[in-house]
Write a protein that holds these residues in place. Structure first.
Motif, PDB file in Angstrom:
ATOM      1  N   ASP A 104       1.505  -7.417 -23.078  1.00 27.42           N
ATOM      2  CA  ASP A 104       0.631  -7.535 -24.227  1.00 27.42           C
ATOM      3  C   ASP A 104      -0.818  -7.749 -23.786  1.00 27.42           C
ATOM      4  OD1 ASP A 104       1.024  -7.279 -26.865  1.00 27.42           O
ATOM      5  OD2 ASP A 104       1.078  -9.440 -27.289  1.00 27.42           O
ATOM      6  N   GLY A 105      -1.719  -6.898 -24.238  1.00 29.19           N
ATOM      7  CA  GLY A 105      -3.140  -7.103 -23.972  1.00 29.19           C
ATOM      8  C   GLY A 105      -3.559  -6.854 -22.542  1.00 29.19           C
ATOM      9  N   VAL A 106      -2.702  -6.191 -21.764  1.00 27.04           N
ATOM     10  CA  VAL A 106      -2.986  -6.016 -20.334  1.00 27.04           C
ATOM     11  C   VAL A 106      -3.009  -4.525 -19.982  1.00 27.04           C
ATOM     12  CG1 VAL A 106      -2.241  -6.610 -17.985  1.00 27.04           C
ATOM     13  CG2 VAL A 106      -1.787  -8.196 -19.877  1.00 27.04           C
ATOM     14  N   HIS A 107      -3.933  -4.117 -19.128  1.00 31.95           N
ATOM     15  CA  HIS A 107      -3.880  -2.760 -18.589  1.00 31.95           C
ATOM     16  C   HIS A 107      -4.372  -2.739 -17.152  1.00 31.95           C
ATOM     17  CE1 HIS A 107      -7.966  -2.899 -20.427  1.00 31.95           C
ATOM     18  NE2 HIS A 107      -8.312  -2.166 -19.385  1.00 31.95           N
ATOM     19  N   VAL A 108      -3.966  -1.673 -16.464  1.00 29.33           N
ATOM     20  CA  VAL A 108      -4.355  -1.503 -15.061  1.00 29.33           C
ATOM     21  C   VAL A 108      -5.506  -0.514 -14.991  1.00 29.33           C
ATOM     22  CG1 VAL A 108      -3.618  -0.659 -12.798  1.00 29.33           C
ATOM     23  CG2 VAL A 108      -2.015  -1.943 -14.234  1.00 29.33           C
ATOM     24  N   ILE A 109      -6.532  -0.874 -14.231  1.00 35.19           N
ATOM     25  CA  ILE A 109      -7.614   0.062 -13.931  1.00 35.19           C
ATOM     26  C   ILE A 109      -7.550   0.365 -12.434  1.00 35.19           C
ATOM     27  CG2 ILE A 109     -10.119   0.303 -13.748  1.00 35.19           C
ATOM     28  CD1 ILE A 109      -9.297   0.530 -16.623  1.00 35.19           C
ATOM     29  N   HIS A 110      -7.428   1.640 -12.109  1.00 35.13           N
ATOM     30  CA  HIS A 110      -7.325   2.032 -10.701  1.00 35.13           C
ATOM     31  C   HIS A 110      -8.699   2.094 -10.042  1.00 35.13           C
ATOM     32  CE1 HIS A 110      -3.108   3.887 -10.646  1.00 35.13           C
ATOM     33  NE2 HIS A 110      -3.255   3.406 -11.865  1.00 35.13           N
ATOM     34  N   ALA A 111      -8.743   1.767  -8.760  1.00 39.94           N
ATOM     35  CA  ALA A 111      -9.982   1.935  -7.980  1.00 39.94           C
ATOM     36  C   ALA A 111      -9.638   2.797  -6.766  1.00 39.94           C
ATOM     37  CB  ALA A 111     -10.556   0.588  -7.608  1.00 39.94           C
ATOM     38  N   GLY A 112      -9.260   2.152  -5.633  1.00 41.98           N
ATOM     39  CA  GLY A 112      -8.892   2.926  -4.454  1.00 41.98           C
ATOM     40  C   GLY A 112      -7.426   3.303  -4.497  1.00 41.98           C
ATOM     41  N   THR A 113      -7.106   4.318  -5.293  1.00 42.67           N
ATOM     42  CA  THR A 113      -5.726   4.822  -5.340  1.00 42.67           C
ATOM     43  C   THR A 113      -5.752   6.338  -5.275  1.00 42.67           C
ATOM     44  OG1 THR A 113      -5.652   5.114  -7.741  1.00 42.67           O
ATOM     45  CG2 THR A 113      -4.992   2.939  -6.883  1.00 42.67           C
ATOM     46  N   LYS A 114      -4.642   6.918  -4.820  1.00 48.43           N
ATOM     47  CA  LYS A 114      -4.475   8.366  -4.949  1.00 48.43           C
ATOM     48  C   LYS A 114      -2.988   8.663  -5.077  1.00 48.43           C
ATOM     49  CE  LYS A 114      -4.212   9.558  -0.102  1.00 48.43           C
ATOM     50  NZ  LYS A 114      -4.785  10.279   1.027  1.00 48.43           N
ATOM     51  N   LEU A 115      -2.691   9.907  -5.441  1.00 50.32           N
ATOM     52  CA  LEU A 115      -1.291  10.323  -5.523  1.00 50.32           C
ATOM     53  C   LEU A 115      -0.914  10.952  -4.196  1.00 50.32           C
ATOM     54  CD1 LEU A 115      -1.250  11.925  -9.094  1.00 50.32           C
ATOM     55  CD2 LEU A 115      -0.444   9.651  -8.429  1.00 50.32           C
ATOM     56  N   ASP A 116       0.242  10.557  -3.641  1.00 54.65           N
ATOM     57  CA  ASP A 116       0.687  11.209  -2.404  1.00 54.65           C
ATOM     58  C   ASP A 116       1.394  12.529  -2.749  1.00 54.65           C
ATOM     59  OD1 ASP A 116       3.249  10.649  -3.212  1.00 54.65           O
ATOM     60  OD2 ASP A 116       3.637   9.119  -1.668  1.00 54.65           O
ATOM     61  N   GLY A 117       1.893  13.213  -1.732  1.00 51.10           N
ATOM     62  CA  GLY A 117       2.514  14.515  -1.932  1.00 51.10           C
ATOM     63  C   GLY A 117       3.679  14.489  -2.911  1.00 51.10           C
ATOM     64  N   ASP A 118       4.315  13.329  -3.050  1.00 51.12           N
ATOM     65  CA  ASP A 118       5.448  13.218  -3.968  1.00 51.12           C
ATOM     66  C   ASP A 118       5.039  12.718  -5.352  1.00 51.12           C
ATOM     67  OD1 ASP A 118       7.174  13.930  -1.874  1.00 51.12           O
ATOM     68  OD2 ASP A 118       7.170  11.851  -1.134  1.00 51.12           O
ATOM     69  N   GLY A 119       3.729  12.574  -5.563  1.00 48.98           N
ATOM     70  CA  GLY A 119       3.280  12.103  -6.875  1.00 48.98           C
ATOM     71  C   GLY A 119       3.341  10.597  -7.032  1.00 48.98           C
ATOM     72  N   HIS A 120       3.534   9.861  -5.929  1.00 53.42           N
ATOM     73  CA  HIS A 120       3.536   8.404  -5.997  1.00 53.42           C
ATOM     74  C   HIS A 120       2.116   7.871  -5.843  1.00 53.42           C
ATOM     75  CE1 HIS A 120       7.818   8.890  -4.332  1.00 53.42           C
ATOM     76  NE2 HIS A 120       7.900   8.602  -5.615  1.00 53.42           N
ATOM     77  N   VAL A 121       1.846   6.754  -6.516  1.00 50.04           N
ATOM     78  CA  VAL A 121       0.525   6.126  -6.381  1.00 50.04           C
ATOM     79  C   VAL A 121       0.493   5.329  -5.080  1.00 50.04           C
ATOM     80  CG1 VAL A 121      -1.126   4.520  -7.402  1.00 50.04           C
ATOM     81  CG2 VAL A 121       0.278   5.958  -8.886  1.00 50.04           C
ATOM     82  N   VAL A 122      -0.509   5.632  -4.226  1.00 47.61           N
ATOM     83  CA  VAL A 122      -0.658   4.904  -2.958  1.00 47.61           C
ATOM     84  C   VAL A 122      -2.080   4.371  -2.850  1.00 47.61           C
ATOM     85  CG1 VAL A 122       1.114   6.258  -1.751  1.00 47.61           C
ATOM     86  CG2 VAL A 122      -1.279   6.968  -1.637  1.00 47.61           C
ATOM     87  N   SER A 123      -2.234   3.339  -2.029  1.00 49.39           N
ATOM     88  CA  SER A 123      -3.556   2.737  -1.848  1.00 49.39           C
ATOM     89  C   SER A 123      -4.437   3.679  -1.028  1.00 49.39           C
ATOM     90  CB  SER A 123      -3.427   1.385  -1.160  1.00 49.39           C
ATOM     91  OG  SER A 123      -2.793   1.532   0.096  1.00 49.39           O
ATOM     92  N   ALA A 124      -5.726   3.694  -1.364  1.00 59.43           N
ATOM     93  CA  ALA A 124      -6.640   4.616  -0.681  1.00 59.43           C
ATOM     94  C   ALA A 124      -8.027   4.013  -0.513  1.00 59.43           C
ATOM     95  CB  ALA A 124      -6.738   5.924  -1.482  1.00 59.43           C
ATOM     96  N   GLY A 125      -8.134   2.683  -0.627  1.00 60.65           N
ATOM     97  CA  GLY A 125      -9.450   2.060  -0.491  1.00 60.65           C
ATOM     98  C   GLY A 125      -9.311   0.557  -0.400  1.00 60.65           C
ATOM     99  N   GLY A 126     -10.433  -0.139  -0.290  1.00 56.34           N
ATOM    100  CA  GLY A 126     -10.425  -1.590  -0.120  1.00 56.34           C
ATOM    101  C   GLY A 126     -10.038  -2.316  -1.393  1.00 56.34           C
ATOM    102  N   ARG A 127     -10.802  -2.060  -2.463  1.00 60.88           N
ATOM    103  CA  ARG A 127     -10.412  -2.607  -3.755  1.00 60.88           C
ATOM    104  C   ARG A 127      -9.485  -1.573  -4.389  1.00 60.88           C
ATOM    105  NH1 ARG A 127     -15.757  -4.526  -6.689  1.00 60.88           N
ATOM    106  NH2 ARG A 127     -16.528  -2.537  -5.926  1.00 60.88           N
ATOM    107  N   VAL A 128      -8.243  -1.912  -4.553  1.00 58.77           N
ATOM    108  CA  VAL A 128      -7.229  -0.919  -4.924  1.00 58.77           C
ATOM    109  C   VAL A 128      -7.160  -0.737  -6.431  1.00 58.77           C
ATOM    110  CG1 VAL A 128      -4.787  -0.321  -4.787  1.00 58.77           C
ATOM    111  CG2 VAL A 128      -5.926  -1.395  -2.832  1.00 58.77           C
ATOM    112  N   LEU A 129      -7.123  -1.839  -7.156  1.00 62.55           N
ATOM    113  CA  LEU A 129      -7.029  -1.749  -8.616  1.00 62.55           C
ATOM    114  C   LEU A 129      -7.450  -3.079  -9.212  1.00 62.55           C
ATOM    115  CD1 LEU A 129      -4.241  -3.467  -9.507  1.00 62.55           C
ATOM    116  CD2 LEU A 129      -3.170  -1.466  -8.529  1.00 62.55           C
ATOM    117  N   ALA A 130      -7.610  -3.081 -10.526  1.00 67.35           N
ATOM    118  CA  ALA A 130      -7.847  -4.343 -11.238  1.00 67.35           C
ATOM    119  C   ALA A 130      -6.847  -4.439 -12.375  1.00 67.35           C
ATOM    120  CB  ALA A 130      -9.264  -4.401 -11.796  1.00 67.35           C
TER     121      ALA A 130
END
Ligand code: AMP
Ligand code: GLY
Length: 444
Positions: free
Chosen positions: A361-387
């Motif tokens: 409730d009332g919560v959402h994810v904002i991505h920062a250093g993320t990308k999709l890998d070859g299989d479509g999975h979210v992987v880390s790609a930077g220092g600040r990853v998400l909020a």
């Protein structure tokens, strides 16, 4: 050229980070925004809108993409493309752009330039000296005394500033900047809590957003090295009444007037970083864009449609905009960072649990250093990853919700601060009345 009906606009957002994800999310909630594109974006952004793999700092590539997509507005997120002149290239292609010209972006790209404009405009800021060699640096350090504040003069992603009681450490930081071919700005230490105020500017007019507070250091209790920002909350119940008006009257409007007078009008966000010191409000720094991660929290509360506001700024029509509307809720953004950040971060790790966070409730994810890998999975790609961003009826509830979300994020080696907004929620932030003895050392 723009033969879409006036009430619908197509927008291109430039940048890869959390700020851009938050901007895209808010634009999509604007009923008058018909379509949003992003470049280059990240994994979170690519789930919302089409993304385009271009170099955000390549001025011609951005202008060409904006023309190809026939967008009505380009919003430039980060400082690097602004300092590279992306806005100028887009404007030259006849497309409205929210973001300052290369010349106006010097307010962030050069701390010495910012100090010069502040002096011309009579803006209250820390006393400072520019030093180009070890001897000048030592002199300046001794003029101001400890705690020492040494700033790399160029862009450094929030990491170019050292604040220390150790004179040798201060000198060493200055020397590393000289060795890299740069200069430093050395200034008096400003006590008191820090505030970020984003002022939307159209070259002449200014509209302030709701103030936020950022957490710059990597560890709890403001320990460890500076980062780009580890979390934020808004609004600031403890801020003195009239703060926003003071910022407009004494800082933003004089700066915008001075930039216009210089022939380099400022269009975009003037990010005023303030310290509320025992001697009054002082500007710590200017940035020329939305803050990250403050934007993630601030836009979560903005009820005025964002697209219309940014378009009005781009077209020089902010005087026609109605007063902004805000949710009564508090918002908190807690950054989840990769192992070893703010050093070279560990990347390429799977991130799990994000759907569960978004379901809260009332919560959402904002991505920062993320990308999709070859299989479509979210992987880390930077220092600040998400909020993890949460709204709550007050700061206590917003914090609880945000941290419930953070607990659900699974990322090996990740780190986050546990004290985002904590002092404020406990009523522990005190602002010293100007003229009173320097009683408050609150730094959160
Ligand atoms: P800046 O890149 O100029 O925003 O500096 C990064 C951080 O360093 C600020 O958010 C402050 O926490 C700290 N800082 C910068 N300048 C000063 C100052 N004159 N006095 C105290 N702290 C400062
Ligand atoms: N969070 C501070 C900044 O964006 O520079």
């Amino acid at each position: 050229m723009h033969n879409v009906p006036l009430e619908t606009v197509k927008v291109l957002v430039i940048g890869p980070g959390g700020r851009e994800h938050a901007i895209v999310r808010s634009l999509l909630a604007d009923p008058n925004v018909s379509e949003v594109h992003a470049a280059p974006g990240n994994a979170g952004i690519s789930k919302l809108v089409p993304t385009h793999a271009i170099d955000a700092n390549d001025t011609d590539a951005v202008a060409a993409l904006a023309a190809k997509l026939s967008v009505d507005l380009v919003v430039v997120g980060p400082e690097a493309p602004l300092a590279a002149g992306v806005s100028d290239a887009v404007r030259a292609a006849g497309i409205p752009v929210f973001g300052p010209s290369k010349d106006a972006a010097q307010l962030e790209a050069s701390k010495a330039f910012a100090k010069e404009v502040m002096a011309e405009a009579g803006v209250p800021t820390a006393m400072a000296r520019v030093a180009a060699n070890a001897e000048e640096a030592a002199d300046a350090l001794d003029v101001f005394g400890a705690p020492y504040v040494v700033k790399d003069d160029g862009l450094a992603a929030g990491k170019g500033v050292v604040v220390t009681n150790d004179r040798d450490e201060a000198l060493a930081h200055a020397q590393s900047c000289f060795d890299a071919g740069g200069t430093v700005v050395i200034e008096e230490f400003l006590d008191g809590p820090e505030v970020s105020v984003f002022v939307v500017c159209d070259g002449r007019n200014t509209v302030a957003l709701s103030p936020a507070q950022d957490f710059k250091r990597i560890f709890d209790n403001d320990e460890g090295p500076n980062t780009g920002g580890m979390g934020a909350y808004t609004p600031l119940d403890w801020a003195p009444e009239g703060l926003v008006q003071e910022v407009l009257d004494r800082v933003a409007q004089p700066t915008v007037n001075q930039m216009a007078h210089r022939g380099t009008p400022f269009v975009g966000v003037l990010f005023v970083g303030l310290a509320l010191t025992s001697r009054g409000t002082r500007v710590i720094e200017f940035n020329v864009r939305f803050g990250d991660p403050e934007t993630q929290a601030v836009l979560a509360r903005l009820q005025t449609p964002l697209g219309g506001l940014l378009m009005a700024a781009a077209k020089g029509e902010l005087d026609k905009v109605q007063p902004l509307r805000w949710s009564k809720d508090s918002a908190v953004a807690v950054v989840v960072a990769a192992e070893n950040y703010p050093g070279a971060p560990r990347t390429g790790d799977r991130i799990r649990g994000l759907k569960k966070v978004d379901a809260l409730d009332g919560v959402h994810v904002i991505h920062a250093g993320t990308k999709l890998d070859g299989d479509g999975h979210v992987v880390s790609a930077g220092g600040r990853v998400l909020a993890v961003v949460a709204l709550g009826t007050d700061l206590v509830e917003a914090r609880e919700r945000a941290y419930d979300g953070v607990e659900l994020v699974q990322l090996d080696g990740s780190q986050f601060r546990t004290d985002i907004g904590r002092k404020a929620a406990r009523g522990q932030i005190k602002v010293a009345a100007p003229g009173a003895p320097a009683g408050s050392k609150a730094k959160a």
